[in-house]
Design an enzyme around this catalytic site. Structure first.
Site, PDB file in Angstrom:
ATOM      1  CD  GLU A   1      -8.269   1.448  -6.222  1.00  0.00           C
ATOM      2  OE1 GLU A   1      -7.954   1.037  -5.120  1.00  0.00           O
ATOM      3  OE2 GLU A   1      -9.571   1.661  -6.497  1.00  0.00           O
TER       4      GLU A   1
ATOM      5  CE  LYS B   1      -2.915   4.311  -4.296  1.00  0.00           C
ATOM      6  NZ  LYS B   1      -2.903   3.423  -5.237  1.00  0.00           N
TER       7      LYS B   1
ATOM      8  NE  ARG C   1       1.242   0.483   4.263  1.00  0.00           N
ATOM      9  CZ  ARG C   1       0.641   0.656   2.949  1.00  0.00           C
ATOM     10  NH1 ARG C   1      -0.062  -0.472   2.424  1.00  0.00           N
ATOM     11  NH2 ARG C   1       0.429   1.703   2.467  1.00  0.00           N
TER      12      ARG C   1
HETATM   13  P1  ATP Z   1      -2.095   3.506  -0.462  1.00  0.00           P
HETATM   14  O1  ATP Z   1      -2.659   2.811   0.820  1.00  0.00           O
HETATM   15  O2  ATP Z   1      -1.240   4.555  -0.553  1.00  0.00           O
HETATM   16  O3  ATP Z   1      -3.512   3.947  -1.102  1.00  0.00           O
HETATM   17  P2  ATP Z   1      -2.253   1.095  -1.668  1.00  0.00           P
HETATM   18  O4  ATP Z   1      -1.751   0.081  -1.001  1.00  0.00           O
HETATM   19  O5  ATP Z   1      -3.928   1.274  -1.538  1.00  0.00           O
HETATM   20  O6  ATP Z   1      -1.539   2.346  -1.186  1.00  0.00           O
HETATM   21  P3  ATP Z   1      -2.224   0.162  -4.063  1.00  0.00           P
HETATM   22  O7  ATP Z   1      -2.314   0.962  -5.436  1.00  0.00           O
HETATM   23  O8  ATP Z   1      -3.044  -0.878  -3.864  1.00  0.00           O
HETATM   24  O9  ATP Z   1      -1.967   1.240  -3.073  1.00  0.00           O
HETATM   25  O10 ATP Z   1      -0.716  -0.530  -3.984  1.00  0.00           O
HETATM   26  C1  ATP Z   1       0.187  -0.973  -5.125  1.00  0.00           C
HETATM   27  C2  ATP Z   1       1.127  -1.868  -4.495  1.00  0.00           C
HETATM   28  O11 ATP Z   1       1.984  -1.370  -3.776  1.00  0.00           O
HETATM   29  C3  ATP Z   1       0.434  -3.003  -3.585  1.00  0.00           C
HETATM   30  O12 ATP Z   1       1.040  -4.386  -3.759  1.00  0.00           O
HETATM   31  C4  ATP Z   1       0.928  -2.437  -2.178  1.00  0.00           C
HETATM   32  O13 ATP Z   1       1.152  -3.390  -1.218  1.00  0.00           O
HETATM   33  C5  ATP Z   1       2.282  -1.831  -2.516  1.00  0.00           C
HETATM   34  N1  ATP Z   1       2.473  -0.696  -1.371  1.00  0.00           N
HETATM   35  C6  ATP Z   1       1.563   0.458  -1.271  1.00  0.00           C
HETATM   36  N2  ATP Z   1       2.026   1.386  -0.205  1.00  0.00           N
HETATM   37  C7  ATP Z   1       3.228   0.459   0.235  1.00  0.00           C
HETATM   38  C8  ATP Z   1       4.276   0.857   1.116  1.00  0.00           C
HETATM   39  N3  ATP Z   1       4.108   1.746   1.926  1.00  0.00           N
HETATM   40  N4  ATP Z   1       5.443   0.284   1.231  1.00  0.00           N
HETATM   41  C9  ATP Z   1       5.189  -0.955   0.337  1.00  0.00           C
HETATM   42  N5  ATP Z   1       4.529  -1.255  -0.507  1.00  0.00           N
HETATM   43  C10 ATP Z   1       3.402  -0.547  -0.594  1.00  0.00           C
HETATM   44 MG    MG Z   2      -5.151  -0.180  -2.004  1.00  0.00          MG
END
Ligand code: ATP
Ligand code: MG
Length: 562
Positions: free
Chosen positions: A40, A277, A267
């Site tokens: 996102e 984020k 994760r």
């Molecule tokens: P955040 O919690 O940091 O906002 P998010 O999961 O909301 O992260 P997205 O932009 O939705 O961020 O993530 C894009 C992809 O990256 C998703 O498929 C998510 O599962 C993966 N991702 C995010 N954080 C991690 C992590 N710590 N380890 C592995 N994959 C991750």
């Molecule tokens: Mg997310």
């Protein structure tokens, strides 16, 4: 010059690789592998994302498949162009090329049509409970929810209301489109999840065309299907969403050649930092760091500015592996990957961070001698360079002790050490200022020791680095430490309480060998005996050299906490 230090050329097996290999051998999805990385655009990517990037792009590479970069842009209030630009830059920097660049917002029309289809099948309805009521009706983990009084609206009523939601007749929150599934499902995600909500907000791509926006769970699976994704890989917190992912795909008419399947992996969590984020944006907005690319940040742009290499990050992700077990990874694992990579790639240079003046009293005045220095101790392809020895040089304050213990093999009164690439010197005299600080050392050198030997075979154990005082270049060097003082900052209510107040130390009196003036922004070096350093990609210039310490030569953190 590139030494092969990565382990990624021979991928170790993991459960997703096994699964894909099996799917290919069963000709599932027609033998195709098409993954996607779906961030996102509401912040900069962090090291957690680098794991997801390596998994998705890496698998596509390994199996000759495809991987899309898809912006999951369904939340107009938090998303913008700057974030999109940075995400593209970061994925490219990590060394991956997307097959196609896609945007969930491109599917808004298609998603709207699928919603109408669900309404027509009586599988979706417009609810008019407010948010609080909806929460109440939803039940809890131990109690079933109850049906909304609006759940039995007719298809015609639902269609009419949904179309009017779209045309902007209603305020935010007045209605929502929900899937009609099961309010007593043990899985909360299946209790008539919201598919669309009203938001009178401009979207950075679709402008004011829409005032209803689809929810993540509804958008994601359909975007995967519309892109002919085969393996939809995501992190474990989406495991409970998988039934909904499948429910949506089961209930709309898809023309895709194969049906995407969701598989979850753990994760990445790193000690002494936060990978989220939402938390990182707080650090930026509250001014705890200088920006998303502050070299202390675990963002891709931060570690890049710090001097980490893409090869090291990919190697790290490979080492961490892909499993179903959530765990905290020690920062040292990442630092080791960086150290190993830079050890083979970074040319060597001499720099003194905390200078102490040293006069070689038997060295001729106003003259200098050219010495040859190796740019890499093991790799001849790096070549050599010339450095100049003069009567006055700078050495490191830490390389001198007035009253050294026996095992201190550096400078002390009467002690002899070798200058890197040069002669042996003996310290004869110490000059102090009024307050007793040592401000100058007076030494003599032995002209017979230039070959790296001593003429009489006497042992000189210590070798210290130095720079010529007449030629040295002034520089600022920034030393970084862990951003947080505790292993898991998120364990407490206010994670910012645990910020390490000593995470940045700026040294402004550093002395560099003049060849470092040629350093380009972002270039990596090893400053001999000190660590790996990189010319700051923002502030460094020939006029004002600024270097970041990327990583120390050894794991100094392990020693401190162990
Ligand atoms: P955040 O919690 O940091 O906002 P998010 O999961 O909301 O992260 P997205 O932009 O939705 O961020 O993530 C894009 C992809 O990256 C998703 O498929 C998510 O599962 C993966 N991702 C995010 N954080 C991690 C992590 N710590 N380890 C592995 N994959 C991750
Ligand atoms: Mg997310």
């Amino acid at each position: 010059m590139n030494k092969d230090t990565s382990t990624s050329d021979a991928p170790t097996s993991n459960f997703i690789r096994n699964l894909i290999a099996e799917d290919i051998s069963n000709n599932k999805h027609g033998g195709r592998v098409h993954t996607r990385f779906p961030p996102e655009p509401n912040g900069y990517l962090h090291l957690g994302h680098s794991k997801a990037i390596c998994v998705n792009f890496g698998l596509a590479q390994q199996y000759d498949g495809h991987c899309n970069l898809r912006f999951d842009d369904t939340n107009p209030e938090k998303e913008n162009d700057e974030y999109m630009r940075s995400i593209k830059e970061d994925v490219s920097w990590l060394g991956f090329k997307w097959t196609e660049l896609r945007y969930a917002s491109d599917y808004f029309d298609a998603l709207y049509q699928f919603a109408l289809e669900l309404i027509d099948k009586n599988l979706a309805y417009v609810d008019s409970l407010n948010a609080e009521q909806m929460r109440e009706y939803r039940g809890t983990l131990t109690e079933p929810g109850k049906n909304s009084p609006h759940r039995d609206r007719t298809i015609e009523q639902n269609r009419d209301l949904f179309e009017r939601m779209k045309s902007g007749e209603f305020e935010d929150g007045a209605h929502a489109l929900r899937a009609r599934i099961d309010m007593s499902s043990p899985n909360m995600n299946m209790r008539d999840p919201v598919l669309y909500r009203i938001r009178h907000l401009d979207h950075y791509r679709t402008g004011d065309k829409w005032c209803i926006y689809p929810m993540y769970d509804y958008t994601h699976c359909l975007s995967d299907a519309l892109e002919n994704i085969t393996h939809s890989l995501c992190t474990l917190e989406f495991e409970d969403h998988r039934p909904l992912y499948d429910w949506v795909l089961d209930n709309v008419t898809l023309t895709s050649p194969s049906r995407p399947e969701q598989t979850e992996f753990s994760r990445l969590n790193l000690q002494y930092t936060v990978l989220s984020k939402r938390k990182l944006i707080q650090l930026v907005e509250q001014g705890h760091v200088t920006g998303w690319d502050d070299p202390r940040m675990p963002t891709i742009s931060g570690i890049r500015r710090r001097g980490y290499t893409a090869d090291a990050v990919r190697d790290f992700c490979e080492r961490v592996g892909v499993t179903k077990n959530n765990s905290m990874v020690d920062m040292g694992v990442l630092e080791n990957s960086v150290r190993e990579d830079l050890n083979s790639k970074a040319p060597r240079a001499l720099a003194v961070l905390k200078p102490l003046k040293l006069v070689i009293t038997n060295f001729p005045e106003n003259s200098s001698e050219t010495l040859t220095a190796r740019n890499h101790p093991k790799d001849d392809s790096f070549g050599t360079r010339e450095i100049r020895l003069s009567r006055e040089i700078f050495v490191e304050q830490d390389d001198f002790m007035e009253d050294p213990p026996r095992k201190f093999f550096r400078l002390g009164p009467g002690r002899e050490v070798r200058l890197r690439y040069g002669y042996c010197i003996t310290c004869n005299e110490i000059i102090k200022d009024d307050t007793g600080n040592v401000i100058e050392l007076r030494c003599t050198y032995d002209p017979e020791t230039g070959s790296g030997q001593t003429p009489d075979g006497r042992k000189v154990k210590g070798i210290i680095h130095w720079v010529s005082a007449t030629e040295a270049v002034d520089a600022e060097v920034r030393l970084y430490d862990r951003l947080f003082g505790v292993e898991n900052p998120l364990a407490s209510d206010d994670f910012t309480e645990h910020l390490n107040s000593e995470s940045l130390q700026v040294l402004t009196q550093c002395k560099l060998e003049p060849s470092l003036l040629l350093a380009e922004k972002g270039a990596n070096y090893q400053f001999e005996r000190l660590g790996f350093f990189s010319a700051d990609s923002v502030d460094h210039s020939t006029e004002t050299p600024v270097f970041n310490r990327t990583v120390t030569l050894r794991d100094s953190w392990a020693k401190r906490s162990g």
